[in-house]
Design a protein around this motif. Structure first.
Motif, PDB file in Angstrom:
ATOM      1  N   THR A 467     -33.868  75.657 -15.293  1.00  0.00           N
ATOM      2  CA  THR A 467     -34.719  76.490 -14.433  1.00  0.00           C
ATOM      3  C   THR A 467     -34.882  77.908 -14.967  1.00  0.00           C
ATOM      4  O   THR A 467     -35.892  78.562 -14.697  1.00  0.00           O
ATOM      5  CB  THR A 467     -34.123  76.555 -13.018  1.00  0.00           C
ATOM      6  OG1 THR A 467     -32.781  77.067 -13.101  1.00  0.00           O
ATOM      7  CG2 THR A 467     -34.091  75.183 -12.371  1.00  0.00           C
ATOM      8  N   CYS A 468     -33.908  78.395 -15.741  1.00  0.00           N
ATOM      9  CA  CYS A 468     -34.014  79.751 -16.261  1.00  0.00           C
ATOM     10  C   CYS A 468     -35.144  79.904 -17.268  1.00  0.00           C
ATOM     11  O   CYS A 468     -35.594  81.021 -17.551  1.00  0.00           O
ATOM     12  CB  CYS A 468     -32.681  80.189 -16.878  1.00  0.00           C
ATOM     13  SG  CYS A 468     -32.165  79.210 -18.296  1.00  0.00           S
ATOM     14  N   LEU A 469     -35.611  78.759 -17.833  1.00  0.00           N
ATOM     15  CA  LEU A 469     -36.708  78.810 -18.804  1.00  0.00           C
ATOM     16  C   LEU A 469     -38.071  78.596 -18.160  1.00  0.00           C
ATOM     17  O   LEU A 469     -39.098  78.672 -18.845  1.00  0.00           O
ATOM     18  CB  LEU A 469     -36.489  77.748 -19.888  1.00  0.00           C
ATOM     19  CG  LEU A 469     -35.236  77.902 -20.755  1.00  0.00           C
ATOM     20  CD1 LEU A 469     -35.149  76.770 -21.763  1.00  0.00           C
ATOM     21  CD2 LEU A 469     -35.233  79.242 -21.475  1.00  0.00           C
ATOM     22  N   ALA A 470     -38.097  78.331 -16.846  1.00  0.00           N
ATOM     23  CA  ALA A 470     -39.367  78.059 -16.181  1.00  0.00           C
ATOM     24  C   ALA A 470     -40.365  79.210 -16.296  1.00  0.00           C
ATOM     25  O   ALA A 470     -41.553  78.976 -16.566  1.00  0.00           O
ATOM     26  CB  ALA A 470     -39.107  77.716 -14.705  1.00  0.00           C
ATOM     27  N   PRO A 471     -39.968  80.494 -16.150  1.00  0.00           N
ATOM     28  CA  PRO A 471     -40.960  81.573 -16.299  1.00  0.00           C
ATOM     29  C   PRO A 471     -41.610  81.608 -17.681  1.00  0.00           C
ATOM     30  O   PRO A 471     -42.811  81.854 -17.808  1.00  0.00           O
ATOM     31  CB  PRO A 471     -40.139  82.839 -16.032  1.00  0.00           C
ATOM     32  CG  PRO A 471     -38.995  82.382 -15.201  1.00  0.00           C
ATOM     33  CD  PRO A 471     -38.671  81.020 -15.693  1.00  0.00           C
ATOM     34  N   ALA A 473     -41.982  78.988 -19.690  1.00  0.00           N
ATOM     35  CA  ALA A 473     -42.871  77.822 -19.793  1.00  0.00           C
ATOM     36  C   ALA A 473     -44.183  78.077 -19.071  1.00  0.00           C
ATOM     37  O   ALA A 473     -45.269  77.720 -19.569  1.00  0.00           O
ATOM     38  CB  ALA A 473     -42.169  76.590 -19.234  1.00  0.00           C
ATOM     39  N   ASN A 474     -44.108  78.692 -17.896  1.00  0.00           N
ATOM     40  CA  ASN A 474     -45.338  79.006 -17.146  1.00  0.00           C
ATOM     41  C   ASN A 474     -46.207  80.012 -17.904  1.00  0.00           C
ATOM     42  O   ASN A 474     -47.438  79.905 -17.929  1.00  0.00           O
ATOM     43  CB  ASN A 474     -44.974  79.554 -15.764  1.00  0.00           C
ATOM     44  CG  ASN A 474     -44.309  78.516 -14.886  1.00  0.00           C
ATOM     45  OD1 ASN A 474     -44.525  77.309 -15.065  1.00  0.00           O
ATOM     46  ND2 ASN A 474     -43.494  78.964 -13.938  1.00  0.00           N
ATOM     47  N   GLU A 475     -45.564  80.989 -18.528  1.00  0.00           N
ATOM     48  CA  GLU A 475     -46.315  81.973 -19.313  1.00  0.00           C
ATOM     49  C   GLU A 475     -47.008  81.308 -20.496  1.00  0.00           C
ATOM     50  O   GLU A 475     -48.157  81.617 -20.830  1.00  0.00           O
ATOM     51  CB  GLU A 475     -45.367  83.072 -19.784  1.00  0.00           C
ATOM     52  CG  GLU A 475     -46.054  84.168 -20.594  1.00  0.00           C
ATOM     53  CD  GLU A 475     -45.075  85.234 -21.060  1.00  0.00           C
ATOM     54  OE1 GLU A 475     -45.488  86.094 -21.874  1.00  0.00           O
ATOM     55  OE2 GLU A 475     -43.912  85.210 -20.612  1.00  0.00           O
ATOM     56  N   HIS A 476     -46.310  80.373 -21.134  1.00  0.00           N
ATOM     57  CA  HIS A 476     -46.894  79.660 -22.273  1.00  0.00           C
ATOM     58  C   HIS A 476     -48.077  78.797 -21.828  1.00  0.00           C
ATOM     59  O   HIS A 476     -49.132  78.761 -22.506  1.00  0.00           O
ATOM     60  CB  HIS A 476     -45.828  78.792 -22.944  1.00  0.00           C
ATOM     61  CG  HIS A 476     -46.334  77.977 -24.084  1.00  0.00           C
ATOM     62  ND1 HIS A 476     -46.771  78.534 -25.277  1.00  0.00           N
ATOM     63  CD2 HIS A 476     -46.497  76.622 -24.207  1.00  0.00           C
ATOM     64  CE1 HIS A 476     -47.179  77.576 -26.089  1.00  0.00           C
ATOM     65  NE2 HIS A 476     -47.020  76.394 -25.468  1.00  0.00           N
ATOM     66  N   MET A 477     -47.920  78.119 -20.677  1.00  0.00           N
ATOM     67  CA  MET A 477     -49.016  77.298 -20.167  1.00  0.00           C
ATOM     68  C   MET A 477     -50.226  78.159 -19.816  1.00  0.00           C
ATOM     69  O   MET A 477     -51.382  77.765 -20.062  1.00  0.00           O
ATOM     70  CB  MET A 477     -48.545  76.521 -18.932  1.00  0.00           C
ATOM     71  CG  MET A 477     -47.537  75.432 -19.233  1.00  0.00           C
ATOM     72  SD  MET A 477     -48.211  74.141 -20.312  1.00  0.00           S
ATOM     73  CE  MET A 477     -49.510  73.500 -19.270  1.00  0.00           C
ATOM     74  N   GLN A 478     -50.014  79.334 -19.256  1.00  0.00           N
ATOM     75  CA  GLN A 478     -51.116  80.226 -18.931  1.00  0.00           C
ATOM     76  C   GLN A 478     -51.848  80.690 -20.190  1.00  0.00           C
ATOM     77  O   GLN A 478     -53.095  80.783 -20.228  1.00  0.00           O
ATOM     78  CB  GLN A 478     -50.588  81.428 -18.144  1.00  0.00           C
ATOM     79  CG  GLN A 478     -51.668  82.367 -17.635  1.00  0.00           C
ATOM     80  CD  GLN A 478     -52.568  81.700 -16.605  1.00  0.00           C
ATOM     81  OE1 GLN A 478     -52.185  80.726 -15.966  1.00  0.00           O
ATOM     82  NE2 GLN A 478     -53.789  82.226 -16.477  1.00  0.00           N
TER      83      GLN A 478
END
Length: 490
Positions: A467-471, A473-478
């Motif tokens: 979960t600590c890598l979720a931000p 991953a979301n930034e990369h997807m954006q």
């Protein structure tokens, strides 16, 4: 006998020296009587946990370190706890023992001891610590029973045995509890061992009753409280001497029937909303723990303390909301979360299969986020434990008595297990995973070296679930969406 000199006199005074000599005389006489090779040292450092064959070493310890605290009665060195209790107020003891008579006693001790005697009092386990803890935390009424326990802990099972009487009974009782033997079968085993397998002078008890009396001479106190058959009152406190219920008028006692007809309605029944009647003794105990506390003995710190306690939370099944707090657990508004909106769920589930227990499942995810894992809060572990308690039942018509007797007997074994080496816990089975996580080889054990690609994929899967890598991953997807606006997320 008064032993004030042990703690009030100076180590260099004549009174203390004479008192030490009187102690050594008593200890040596007890060694000869018990036919032991060594004596436990009661100094403030050894505290009866260290044994010495040369009594002069104990003498040196006592002059250097003094006696351990609260050893007014020399119970580990032959002095009767019962005799000490009745004579502890006498203060006319004089200390005029002749040291030369002591020397003549223990200088010739080798001629009085059998060289082949086994050392039954050695520090092979923590029985000495347990007995000392019990002695320190005991009232005057129980000291005579404790004295018998001391004797059984030092008495060999039979002449030449390396096992003492108490240790043998503890191990056999441990097997009884672990394998759920009945009292009848255990008695038959004891009789067979006593009469057919052991020497004639063996000390093994020949019944379950005697074995239990040996293990717990202090007794496990169980208070029996009569109750109204209609669950109105308990016959305690102001109702203790009543012969009929003050609420419904029902008799306190069973009526003997003239006919042989069986009443199908007899037998245990659930108290329902009257459960608070049966909780009243518990409430009184909790009030005592909160207001006054209970004086207990800390075996680790070797001191007494006042224990206080309070209820942090309770765990109950869903119907207990109704029994204990009066919350409605039936009907269209039974959910404690939705309340007035409970009926809206019926539009989602078919009315045929709809049940409040089905509805409660929909709140589990939110409860886990707020309170943590379900198994730490729900009734499931306790419901599983009920199957363990039901296994204690021998008389189906009186299950509560069987549960109490079985549980208290197992509790005694668990208490001893903390002190006796090699005595396995009754209630904690050995896991089937034992050895798989601590490096021991197992049948069919295999090793392999993953390829670089497999290792990379495994590493990537672990990263995806952190979960600590979720931000990130979301930034990369954006960023990918902005770079490729015509592409979907897949």
């Amino acid at each position: 006998m008064d032993h004030d000199w042990m703690y009030k006199a100076s180590y260099t005074s004549e009174i203390y020296a004479a008192g030490v000599q009187s102690f050594l005389s008593a200890a040596e006489a007890n060694r000869v009587k018990k036919r032991s090779r060594s004596i436990c040292c009661p100094c403030s450092v050894c505290q009866t946990f260290q044994y010495f064959e040369d009594i002069t070493e104990i003498e040196a310890h006592l002059f250097e370190n003094g006696f351990m605290p609260r050893y007014d009665c020399w119970s580990r060195h032959g002095e009767s706890l019962a005799a000490f209790s009745t004579s502890s107020t006498a203060n006319d003891t004089t200390y005029n023992d002749d040291a030369s008579s002591l020397n003549s006693t223990y200088n010739n001790d080798s001629s009085n001891l059998d060289e082949n005697d086994n050392h039954l009092n050695g520090p092979d386990d923590n029985l000495n610590e347990m007995l000392h803890d019990m002695e320190t935390n005991m009232g005057d009424a129980e000291i005579e029973n404790l004295q018998h326990l001391f004797e059984d802990a030092e008495k060999p099972l039979y002449t030449g045995s390396r096992l003492n009487k108490l240790d043998a009974v503890l191990n056999l009782s441990n097997l009884k509890s672990k394998n759920k033997w009945s009292d009848k079968s255990f008695t038959k085993l004891l009789v067979f061992l006593h009469d057919r397998m052991l020497l004639e002078d063996n000390e093994l008890p020949i019944s379950t009753y005697r074995a239990k009396k040996l293990m717990c001479p202090m007794g496990l106190e169980v208070e029996r409280i009569h109750a109204c058959p209609n669950n109105c009152i308990l016959y305690r406190k102001r109702y203790e001497n009543e012969h009929k219920c003050v609420v419904c008028g029902a008799s306190r006692y069973k009526q003997k029937k003239d006919s042989d007809e069986v009443d199908d309605d007899e037998g245990p029944k659930q108290p329902g909303n009257n459960i608070d009647v049966y909780l009243s003794p518990l409430i009184d105990d909790l009030k005592t723990l909160w207001d006054l506390g209970v004086n207990l003995y800390d075996a680790y710190g070797k001191e007494h303390f006042q224990l206080h306690a309070t209820i942090f939370c309770t765990i109950n099944d869903f119907p207990a909301y109704d029994n204990l707090s009066g919350y409605t657990t039936k009907g269209k508004k039974a959910c404690p979360v939705c309340e007035n909106e409970t009926s809206a769920t019926r539009d989602v589930f078919s009315t045929i299969i709809f049940d409040i227990m089905v509805h409660l499942i929909s709140h589990i995810v939110q409860e886990i986020k707020a309170c943590g894992p379900v198994f730490l809060r729900y009734m499931y572990p306790f419901e599983r434990y009920m199957s363990v308690l039901e296994g204690y039942v021998r008389n189906r018509h009186r299950p509560e008595g069987g549960i109490i007797e079985g549980y208290t007997s197992e509790e005694v074994i668990e208490f001893w297990q903390g002190y006796v080496k090699g005595l396995d816990s009754v209630g904690i089975p050995k896991t089937r995973h034992s050895g798989r996580l601590d490096g021991h080889a197992r049948v069919g054990f295999k090793t392999f070296s993953p390829s670089h690609e497999d290792l990379h994929d495994a590493h990537f899967v672990v990263l995806k679930h952190m979960t600590c890598l979720a931000p990130y991953a979301n930034e990369h997807m954006q960023m990918l969406r902005l770079t490729h606006p015509g592409k979907d997320d897949m």
